[in-house]
Design a protein around this motif. Structure first.
Motif, short mmCIF file in Angstrom:
data_model
loop_
_atom_site.label_atom_id
_atom_site.label_comp_id
_atom_site.label_asym_id
_atom_site.label_seq_id
_atom_site.Cartn_x
_atom_site.Cartn_y
_atom_site.Cartn_z
N MET A 15 0.84 -1.19 0.00
CA MET A 15 0.00 0.00 0.00
C MET A 15 0.88 1.24 0.00
N VAL A 16 0.45 2.28 -0.73
CA VAL A 16 1.17 3.54 -0.79
C VAL A 16 0.24 4.64 -0.29
N PRO A 17 0.79 5.80 0.10
CA PRO A 17 -0.07 6.89 0.55
C PRO A 17 -1.14 7.23 -0.48
N ALA A 18 -2.36 7.49 0.00
CA ALA A 18 -3.47 7.79 -0.91
C ALA A 18 -3.18 9.01 -1.77
N LEU A 19 -2.39 9.96 -1.25
CA LEU A 19 -2.04 11.15 -2.00
C LEU A 19 -1.36 10.78 -3.32
N ILE A 20 -0.44 9.82 -3.28
CA ILE A 20 0.28 9.38 -4.48
C ILE A 20 -0.56 8.41 -5.28
N ARG A 21 -1.25 7.52 -4.60
CA ARG A 21 -2.07 6.52 -5.29
C ARG A 21 -3.13 7.17 -6.17
N ASP A 22 -3.77 8.25 -5.67
CA ASP A 22 -4.86 8.89 -6.40
C ASP A 22 -4.39 9.98 -7.34
N ALA A 23 -3.06 10.22 -7.41
CA ALA A 23 -2.53 11.18 -8.37
C ALA A 23 -2.53 10.58 -9.77
N PHE A 24 -2.23 11.38 -10.76
CA PHE A 24 -2.32 10.94 -12.16
C PHE A 24 -1.40 9.75 -12.43
N VAL A 25 -0.13 9.86 -12.03
CA VAL A 25 0.81 8.78 -12.28
C VAL A 25 0.40 7.52 -11.52
N GLY A 26 -0.01 7.67 -10.27
CA GLY A 26 -0.43 6.52 -9.49
C GLY A 26 -1.62 5.81 -10.11
N ASP A 27 -2.59 6.58 -10.60
CA ASP A 27 -3.77 5.97 -11.23
C ASP A 27 -3.41 5.26 -12.52
N VAL A 28 -2.52 5.86 -13.30
CA VAL A 28 -2.09 5.22 -14.56
C VAL A 28 -1.36 3.91 -14.26
N LEU A 29 -0.43 3.92 -13.31
CA LEU A 29 0.30 2.70 -12.96
C LEU A 29 -0.63 1.64 -12.37
N TYR A 30 -1.64 2.06 -11.67
CA TYR A 30 -2.62 1.13 -11.11
C TYR A 30 -3.29 0.33 -12.22
N HIS A 31 -3.68 1.01 -13.29
CA HIS A 31 -4.36 0.33 -14.38
C HIS A 31 -3.37 -0.45 -15.26
N LEU A 32 -2.19 0.12 -15.52
CA LEU A 32 -1.22 -0.59 -16.35
C LEU A 32 -0.73 -1.88 -15.69
N SER A 33 -0.65 -1.89 -14.37
CA SER A 33 -0.19 -3.08 -13.65
C SER A 33 -1.33 -4.07 -13.40
N ARG A 34 -2.49 -3.81 -13.99
CA ARG A 34 -3.67 -4.65 -13.78
C ARG A 34 -4.00 -4.75 -12.29
N HIS A 35 -3.91 -3.59 -11.65
CA HIS A 35 -4.37 -3.42 -10.27
C HIS A 35 -3.48 -4.11 -9.24
N ARG A 36 -2.23 -4.39 -9.61
CA ARG A 36 -1.30 -4.97 -8.64
C ARG A 36 -0.51 -3.90 -7.90
N LEU A 37 -0.29 -2.74 -8.54
CA LEU A 37 0.42 -1.63 -7.91
C LEU A 37 -0.58 -0.57 -7.48
N PHE A 38 -0.23 0.18 -6.43
CA PHE A 38 -1.05 1.29 -5.94
C PHE A 38 -2.49 0.83 -5.68
N GLN A 39 -2.62 -0.25 -4.95
CA GLN A 39 -3.94 -0.83 -4.72
C GLN A 39 -4.79 0.01 -3.76
#
Length: 587
Positions: free
Chosen positions: A1-25
């Motif tokens: 888990m990463v801080p919500a501030l980074i997870r919900d930012a643009f880069v965090g959201d993009v990496l979340y989807h590109l990793s098929r929801h394994r990163l920035f959960q």
């Protein structure tokens, strides 16, 4: 888990989807996640940036949730029904109007006539997991809210400075391209026109749950950054001017929607303070632009004003991509609904905003953002007078930027860099006024919000003070600009001008939003468009205006117009409630 501030930012959201929801959960992605039981009380529910009254709520018994054998994740029964129909915003109104027309006991009949009602009835509405849900922007910590406020101010400053940073290079552009100074000034004018027109088309995108505010900010700012390269490399005015217009257009979302982002996270009693701070950043851009651009042009040439803008906005882009989270409650709930649909397989799980937008027609959207702003601008007296007043102040601000060259360069012998320093008077005046305004808002306005005794006219006393300071500063500046008077005297006058304009902007924009809460997007979009058009026109004739009349008479003429406008805040303070009672749009 990463801080919500980074997870919900643009880069965090993009990496979340590109990793098929394994990163920035998110919490829903965890194996031990259980869907909380939704609130079952009739009263009010907290959602997004406001508390909304429940008009109707129907629930069924909550059965024991089965577990999906393959995923071992909780499933939601597709037959569960929760209806929580809340007081609509302007964006929700076309769809919600169909719902509100439903009569008790006639639900089945009305389902055939109102598809959106049928879908809400048959869907499980995804809301916050109770009043203390940590993902609700209203529940974020003060530190997180303050950091986001700083980012919105930085974004606004980085775009707004793009208008006036260009002005010290007008002489160099005129010489290099062999055009008149008026033609070269079009680069400033078209930039302002661009960020006046842009919100009419780009800001509505930030209200769509599927997109959200951060995505619009980042993509538009990325285009803004890229456009600075061909602008600096332009070989003729024909190439330069369209690029400046498109850059202003691309940079406009922050200027029109920044206040909405702050309203997403701050309670109403604090918004005057944070939006006041945001306004200081907005003033700082066009005021400090000549300072930065003046030294850049003096040290190199006009292209360095654009290169500096590129570096500044580029650094801001990277910073925001990493750390600016989504603040729109509608967008956050849409993303939550999408996650729940994925992990449960229940396609009926949807957020309210998602359902409502799906049933909005192109005509609804066009009326909301392209037609209604102009309707309100011309038929509502409050909107019309404040638009004229604020546009006048905005135009004087930009004509002020151009008059400094006449006063301090031509009369007092300043170089371009020193002329930029003269603008610090306006910035200091704005900052000091905010230092007085913020405690006033907390001591005088906040108790009325808390006690539900606030009325829009309470915004206007500071406007009355500002309306008096504005003409005083114009007469003072104009008649102390001669070489025989020390240069510091007109700079003090410019600080007084900043105080008056700041008070008028704060009171005017907030008063319009308070008077027309159902149509706030349309009212503020029209205000932004109108004042930008006026502000864009003033610099085109400013130099000739001051040369032909002289600085003293020219400023006296502007001050005289400001004197004629003096009664407007007082009349609205005294009779505003009565005028609003005549309107079918005002509340």
């Amino acid at each position: 888990m990463v801080p919500a501030l980074i997870r919900d930012a643009f880069v965090g959201d993009v990496l979340y989807h590109l990793s098929r929801h394994r990163l920035f959960q998110h919490r829903e992605d965890r194996q031990d996640f259980t869907i909380p039981t939704p609130p079952r009380s009739v009263g009010s529910i907290k959602s997004g940036s406001s508390s909304r009254s429940i008009l109707e709520i129907t629930t069924v018994a909550e059965p024991e949730r089965p577990v999906d054998e393959e995923s071992q994740l909780p499933r939601v029964d597709s037959e569960q029904v929760t209806i929580a129909i809340c007081e609509p915003s302007e964006e929700q109104r076309p769809a919600r109007q169909k719902i509100l027309e439903v009569e008790e006991g006639d639900l089945a009949k009305q389902k055939e006539k109102a598809p959106v009602l049928q879908e809400i009835t048959e869907s499980r509405i995804v809301e916050w997991y109770g009043p203390n849900d940590p993902e609700d922007p209203q529940n974020w910590s003060i530190v997180k809210k303050s950091f986001i406020t700083f980012q919105i101010c930085l974004l606004t400053f980085s775009v707004y400075i793009g208008s006036a940073i260009y002005s010290p290079g007008i002489g160099g552009i005129s010489d290099q391209f062999g055009v008149s100074s008026v033609a070269a000034t079009l680069g400033l004018t078209l930039f302002v026109v661009g960020y006046g027109v842009g919100p009419m088309f780009l800001s509505p995108l930030s209200e769509l749950p599927q997109i959200g505010r951060t995505t619009v900010y980042i993509l538009s700012l990325a285009l803004f950054v890229v456009l600075q390269v061909p602008t600096a490399l332009a070989k003729n005015l024909g190439a330069l001017l369209p690029l400046r217009f498109v850059a202003g257009f691309a940079g406009s979302p922050a200027l029109a929607t920044g206040g909405a982002s702050l309203s997403d996270i701050w309670a109403p009693e604090y918004r005057a303070v944070v939006i006041g701070l945001w306004s200081v950043a907005g003033v700082g851009g066009p005021v400090l632009g000549p300072l930065v651009g003046g030294f850049a042009t003096q040290g190199e040439d006009w292209t360095w004003t654009i290169w500096i803008l590129l570096w500044m906005s580029g650094a801001t882009l990277i910073f925001l991509m990493l750390f600016l989270p989504e603040t729109s409650a509608s967008a956050l709930l849409y993303r939550r609904a999408a996650r729940l649909r994925r992990i449960t397989g229940n396609k009926r799980l949807k957020s309210e905003g998602e359902i409502e937008v799906e049933h909005m027609t192109v005509g609804d959207i066009a009326m909301m953002h392209l037609v209604r702003p102009f309707i309100l601008m011309f038929i509502e007296p409050i909107v019309a007078f404040w638009n004229i007043y604020v546009a006048l102040v905005y135009g004087i601000l930009y004509i002020f930027i151009e008059s400094f060259r006449v006063v301090f360069v031509e009369t007092h012998g300043f170089n371009l860099g020193e002329n930029g320093l003269a603008f610090l008077g306006i910035f200091v005046g704005s900052a000091l006024t905010y230092a007085v305004y913020a405690p006033y808002a907390l001591r005088v306005l906040k108790p009325h919000f808390v006690n539900n005794t606030f009325v829009p006219e309470m915004r206007l006393p500071i406007a009355i003070v500002g309306s008096v300071l504005l003409p005083i500063s114009m007469f003072w500046f104009g008649w102390t600009s001669d070489a025989i008077v020390h240069w510091s005297v007109p700079i003090v006058a410019s600080a007084l001008f900043a105080a008056g304009t700041y008070m008028l902007f704060q009171a005017g924009v907030n008063y319009l939003a308070d008077c027309y809460p159902r149509y706030v997007a349309s009212v503020l979009a029209g205000n932004d468009f109108f004042r930008s058009m006026v502000g864009a026109a003033f610099p085109l004739f400013s130099t000739v205006f001051f040369h032909n009349l002289g600085v003293g008479p020219a400023c006296s003429l502007l001050g005289g117009v400001a004197v004629l406008m003096l009664p407007i805040p007082w009349i609205l303070y005294r009779y505003g409630a009565r005028i609003r009672s005549w309107s079918k749009y005002a509340d």
